[in-house]
Design an enzyme around this catalytic site. Sequence first.
Site, short mmCIF file in Angstrom:
data_model
loop_
_atom_site.label_atom_id
_atom_site.label_comp_id
_atom_site.label_asym_id
_atom_site.label_seq_id
_atom_site.Cartn_x
_atom_site.Cartn_y
_atom_site.Cartn_z
N PHE A 205 0.83 -1.21 0.00
CA PHE A 205 0.00 0.00 0.00
C PHE A 205 0.87 1.27 0.00
CE2 PHE A 205 -1.95 2.75 3.50
CZ PHE A 205 -2.53 3.64 2.61
N TYR B 64 4.68 -7.91 15.67
CA TYR B 64 4.83 -6.68 14.89
C TYR B 64 5.58 -5.64 15.72
CZ TYR B 64 3.43 -2.75 11.89
OH TYR B 64 3.42 -1.66 11.06
N LEU C 143 19.93 -10.15 0.26
CA LEU C 143 19.54 -9.48 -0.98
C LEU C 143 20.61 -9.66 -2.05
CD1 LEU C 143 18.20 -6.27 0.73
CD2 LEU C 143 16.87 -7.66 -0.85
N ASN D 232 7.99 -9.74 -2.04
CA ASN D 232 7.65 -11.16 -2.24
C ASN D 232 6.13 -11.37 -2.31
OD1 ASN D 232 6.78 -10.86 0.37
ND2 ASN D 232 7.87 -12.65 1.18
N LYS E 88 9.45 -4.47 15.03
CA LYS E 88 9.84 -3.09 14.68
C LYS E 88 10.79 -2.50 15.71
CE LYS E 88 7.40 -2.38 10.87
NZ LYS E 88 7.99 -2.07 9.58
N VAL F 44 12.88 -10.53 1.59
CA VAL F 44 14.00 -9.80 2.21
C VAL F 44 14.58 -10.51 3.43
CG1 VAL F 44 13.18 -7.55 1.39
CG2 VAL F 44 12.57 -8.32 3.70
N THR G 290 -2.00 5.12 8.57
CA THR G 290 -2.06 5.76 7.25
C THR G 290 -3.20 5.12 6.47
OG1 THR G 290 0.30 6.24 7.29
CG2 THR G 290 -0.72 6.11 5.13
N THR H 148 1.91 -9.82 1.26
CA THR H 148 0.71 -9.02 1.54
C THR H 148 0.49 -7.95 0.47
OG1 THR H 148 1.96 -7.47 2.93
CG2 THR H 148 0.90 -9.31 4.06
N TYR I 123 23.76 -0.14 13.58
CA TYR I 123 24.55 0.08 12.35
C TYR I 123 25.04 1.53 12.29
CZ TYR I 123 24.55 -4.24 9.67
OH TYR I 123 24.82 -5.51 9.23
P1 NAD Z 1 1.56 -3.64 3.04
O1 NAD Z 1 1.34 -4.99 3.62
O2 NAD Z 1 0.59 -3.14 2.05
O3 NAD Z 1 3.01 -3.53 2.41
C1 NAD Z 1 4.10 -4.29 2.86
C2 NAD Z 1 4.79 -4.86 1.63
O4 NAD Z 1 5.94 -5.61 2.06
C3 NAD Z 1 3.90 -5.84 0.84
O5 NAD Z 1 3.97 -5.56 -0.52
C4 NAD Z 1 4.50 -7.20 1.16
O6 NAD Z 1 4.29 -8.15 0.13
C5 NAD Z 1 5.96 -6.85 1.36
N1 NAD Z 1 6.68 -7.80 2.21
C6 NAD Z 1 6.35 -8.23 3.45
N2 NAD Z 1 7.26 -9.10 3.90
C7 NAD Z 1 8.18 -9.21 2.91
C8 NAD Z 1 9.37 -9.97 2.77
N3 NAD Z 1 9.79 -10.79 3.74
N4 NAD Z 1 10.08 -9.83 1.65
C9 NAD Z 1 9.69 -9.00 0.64
N5 NAD Z 1 8.56 -8.27 0.71
C10 NAD Z 1 7.82 -8.39 1.84
O7 NAD Z 1 1.67 -2.63 4.28
P2 NAD Z 1 1.71 -1.05 4.32
O8 NAD Z 1 0.54 -0.61 5.05
O9 NAD Z 1 2.01 -0.51 2.98
O10 NAD Z 1 2.97 -0.80 5.26
C11 NAD Z 1 4.26 -0.57 4.71
C12 NAD Z 1 5.26 -0.37 5.84
O11 NAD Z 1 4.88 0.78 6.61
C13 NAD Z 1 5.33 -1.55 6.78
O12 NAD Z 1 6.67 -1.78 7.15
C14 NAD Z 1 4.55 -1.09 7.97
O13 NAD Z 1 5.00 -1.68 9.16
C15 NAD Z 1 4.77 0.40 7.97
N6 NAD Z 1 3.66 1.11 8.60
C16 NAD Z 1 2.44 1.17 7.98
C17 NAD Z 1 1.40 1.83 8.62
C18 NAD Z 1 0.03 1.95 7.99
O14 NAD Z 1 -0.85 2.57 8.58
N7 NAD Z 1 -0.21 1.41 6.81
C19 NAD Z 1 1.58 2.39 9.89
C20 NAD Z 1 2.83 2.26 10.48
C21 NAD Z 1 3.87 1.64 9.84
#
Ligand code: NAD
Length: 321
Positions: free
Chosen positions: A19, A153, A69, A40, A157, A65, A183, A43, A167
């Site tokens: 997203f 989760y 990589l 990958n 994080k 990941v 978001t 989600t 690092y």
């Molecule tokens: P999302 O699930 O739509 O996107 C995550 C992406 O990461 C997906 O495309 C998924 O396929 C990919 N992914 C997951 N594990 C993977 C792996 N091992 N290897 C390769 N790809 C992998 O989620 P999002 O809402 O877009 O969130 C994106 C990031 O922002 C996340 O790290 C999330 O923790 C962080 N975040 C999001 C929000 C929110 O409100 N959406 C809030 C806080 C933090």
Amino acid sequence: MSGATRDFDRAVVLGGAGFIGSHLCDALLDAGTAVVCVDNFCTGRWENIAHLTEAAGFELVDHDVTDPLPDLGPLDVVFHLASPASPAAYYRLPIQTLRAGSLGTEHGLQLAERYGARFVLASTSEVYGDPAVHPQTEDYVGHVNPIGPRSVYDEGKRFAEAMAFAYARKRGTSVGVARIFNTYGPRMQPDDGRMIPAFITQALADQPCTVTGSGRQTRSICFVSDTVAGLLSVARSSESGPINLGNPVELTVTQVAGLVAEIIGSEAGISHIPAVVDDPQRRCPDISRAVQRLDWRPLVQFEEGLKQTITWFADQTDSRG
Ligand code: NAD
């Protein structure tokens, strides 16, 4: 230290088919940055990036990941967004979620280190757990249950942040840790369990919006274009953070459900279902640090962002027939 701005020739977005990641890919390409999207699809969705596959400067690498990589070539910045992010996703993928936060973060840092690139971590307000102070500043160290169902989760994080700072301290890697609050926007998945897609999907079907618990718990919700602008600001700065990125306007879950139903014109109202375990009661960022150090603040009004999101969901429903 802030101030330094950078523009990027080439960026890697881990989790770029998700997203937020797909909107970040769009914004980078719009700014003339070549993008390598690594995902990958555990989600994420192909549809999120389908419009980019023929775009000049866009490359897709289907890769997990948590495995090391491949050498992706010279690059200026690595954004690490690859993690299941919604409760439904991390309840389904608990071990993968911990591995994405731990192994995935180290692999991203190693890639950044190889090319002297900046590393930006998409961390989360969930590192604060069910917070005991409001609003949350970056100095608040959190109130997290390390063994609850959400811990995969939250603790993943927290580990990711610790790894990024290790690092930075030990190896001099340039890191920026962004703590993203809720978001919303187009490309959220209707069934991911988060309140905005759930309410919109329900109201579009003229069903009641299901509010957990009393509905008096609050959320602060940021439109995706603002979150992406924040991530880019973190990347362009030399701030290590952590830096909260969110919209400080606090709304109750009941208010959000009511507004969704009103915009859609659903008459079905709201129904209450039991509260979920460890669901935070209040969530509101203090964004003073982002304002002062990055000159970043959210610009999109909630009602405006909601209308754009509803339009997108309605189009999806229409195109599915
Ligand atoms: P999302 O699930 O739509 O996107 C995550 C992406 O990461 C997906 O495309 C998924 O396929 C990919 N992914 C997951 N594990 C993977 C792996 N091992 N290897 C390769 N790809 C992998 O989620 P999002 O809402 O877009 O969130 C994106 C990031 O922002 C996340 O790290 C999330 O923790 C962080 N975040 C999001 C929000 C929110 O409100 N959406 C809030 C806080 C933090």
